[in-house]
Design a protein around this motif. Structure first.
Motif, PDB file in Angstrom:
ATOM      1  N   ARG A 295       0.823  -1.220   0.000  1.00 48.17           N
ATOM      2  CA  ARG A 295       0.000   0.000   0.000  1.00 48.17           C
ATOM      3  C   ARG A 295       0.858   1.270   0.000  1.00 48.17           C
ATOM      4  N   TYR A 298       1.705   3.147  -3.202  1.00 46.84           N
ATOM      5  CA  TYR A 298       0.667   3.819  -3.992  1.00 46.84           C
ATOM      6  C   TYR A 298      -0.086   4.816  -3.123  1.00 46.84           C
ATOM      7  N   PRO A 299       0.580   5.878  -2.730  1.00 45.47           N
ATOM      8  CA  PRO A 299      -0.025   6.813  -1.777  1.00 45.47           C
ATOM      9  C   PRO A 299      -1.175   7.639  -2.368  1.00 45.47           C
ATOM     10  N   GLU A 300      -1.154   7.888  -3.672  1.00 46.09           N
ATOM     11  CA  GLU A 300      -2.211   8.735  -4.256  1.00 46.09           C
ATOM     12  C   GLU A 300      -3.551   8.004  -4.186  1.00 46.09           C
ATOM     13  N   PRO A 301      -4.636   8.761  -3.954  1.00 50.35           N
ATOM     14  CA  PRO A 301      -5.953   8.138  -3.856  1.00 50.35           C
ATOM     15  C   PRO A 301      -6.291   7.362  -5.131  1.00 50.35           C
ATOM     16  N   ALA A 303      -4.791   5.028  -6.514  1.00 47.72           N
ATOM     17  CA  ALA A 303      -3.655   4.451  -7.240  1.00 47.72           C
ATOM     18  C   ALA A 303      -3.484   2.965  -6.936  1.00 47.72           C
ATOM     19  N   GLN A 306      -6.050   1.003  -8.790  1.00 47.77           N
ATOM     20  CA  GLN A 306      -5.691   1.013 -10.206  1.00 47.77           C
ATOM     21  C   GLN A 306      -4.584   0.005 -10.510  1.00 47.77           C
TER      22      GLN A 306
END
Length: 326
Positions: A295, A298-301, A303, A306
């Motif tokens: 996790r 992929y820090p961006e909401p 992501a 996706q």
RNA sequence: GCCUUGGUAGCUCAGAUGGUAGAGCAGUAGACUGAAAAUCUACGUGUCGGUGGUUCGAUUCCGCCCCAAGGCA
């Protein structure tokens, strides 16, 4: 028509509190897929809060199968699970949809995806009880193990003397069928039942995971977990039964009985849950089929979801010959 | 201020009539054939509170100091 559909079996695995439910829901929505719970405790009815069973809101319209389908008062086995899961997966496929297994019970994943021909004999409480009684006596464990070595040397070699539970099962199979375990399950785990498995594992830094676990246990308590346990008890669910061995349920049961107080039970539950998460990681980490997603990477909401989706899509495409594209 | 009892592994505590120490729990790693959120396995060096002294040698005996709990004033 069905033959033009991909027949992949997708699985979302990982330790407890890693966010499997949310990830699976996002995946199912994107793929028009349906979720199949792969959790040995969410299988039970009326055990909702403490098993973190996804609520209708959390499911967000995605069908979730095998949640709350078993009576917490009666034992449920891996073999039962495989039977239900096989049927559910077949049904989803028949409707032209993709099945997504989601849950943290490693043995259940193997039961569905690997050739694990369980011995045909189901658990026999009487036989089992007698053997367990025998194990309790002085030197009993050693005696049972020695006896197993006589009738089923292969299993005896595999099993530790102290692992009474497994030694008992091996002896039970022998007593009931006159044949050692290995004879019942040739090529055990050697073959794939589901060659088209696409498995994604969710992970995160250990300390982060532990924080999430502690917070979630506290939230469950606030959501009325203790009352849930009291209701199950009042409803006649056997206190020593299988379902009540679930983490938290057993601890809260002793609060209900007045043997301890909630303040002491909560840290114990958090600790047991952390230990469980560790065991899950040990299990899934050693499954070469699992592709891991951290996790933190992929820090961006959105992501993270996706990334899972991209991976799954790529692998579905790889297993689907271009001629079947519709 | 005085007296007593403690201060040993992350935690709870054993122990050595002086030869540098060990359990449980926690933690980490692993296993996993009808209970699997179950069950089982492996892994223990830490200024033995600090500092002086006695001694070949002290964490163990003695002095002083610090900290904690209890008691007396």
């Amino acid at each position: 028509m069905q033959s033009t559909r991909p027949s992949a079996l997708i699985a979302v695995v990982g330790p407890t509190a890693s966010g499997k439910t949310d990830a699976a829901v996002a995946l199912c929505r994107a793929l028009g897929a349906e979720a199949v719970s792969m959790d040995s405790m969410q299988i039970y009815r009326s055990m909702d809060i403490g098993t973190a069973k996804p609520s209708p809101e959390e499911c967000a319209g995605v069908p979730h199968h095998l949640l709350g389908i078993a009576d917490p008062g009666v034992p449920f086995s891996v073999a039962d699970y495989r039977e239900r899961a096989d049927a559910t997966i077949a049904d989803i496929r028949a409707r032209g949809k993709l099945p997504v297994l989601v849950g943290g019970t490693g043995l259940y994943l193997n039961a569905v995806t690997l050739e694990m021909n369980f011995a045909t004999v189901a658990a026999d409480e009487a036989v089992r009880g007698r053997l367990e009684e025998e194990a309790r006596g002085e030197g009993g464990k050693e005696r049972l193990h020695a006896r197993l070595a006589q009738v089923d040397p292969e299993s005896a070699k595999r099993l530790h003397v102290n692992d009474v539970r497994r030694v008992v099962r091996a002896l039970e199979i022998y007593q009931l069928t006159g044949k050692p375990m290995a004879d019942h399950a040739a090529n055990f785990r050697a073959q794939l039942r589901e060659p088209l498995l696409i498995a994604v594992g969710i992970t995160l830094e250990r300390s982060k995971l532990y924080e999430r676990i502690d917070a979630r246990v506290s939230a469950m308590i606030e959501a009325g977990w203790l009352d849930e346990v009291a209701r199950l008890r009042d409803g006649g669910v056997p206190e020593e039964g299988q379902a009540m061995q679930a983490i938290g349920y057993r601890e809260l049961l002793s609060v209900v009985r007045g043997e301890t107080i909630l303040k002491n039970a909560v840290p114990a539950i958090q600790q047991a849950t952390r230990q469980y998460a560790k065991r899950q990681l040990t299990w899934f980490r050693h499954d070469p089929r699992v592709h891991w997603f951290d996790r933190a990477e992929y820090p961006e909401p959105g992501a993270f979801d996706q990334a899972l989706l991209a991976y799954v899509r790529l692998h579905i495409a790889a297993q689907t010959p271009s001629t079947t594209e519709d």
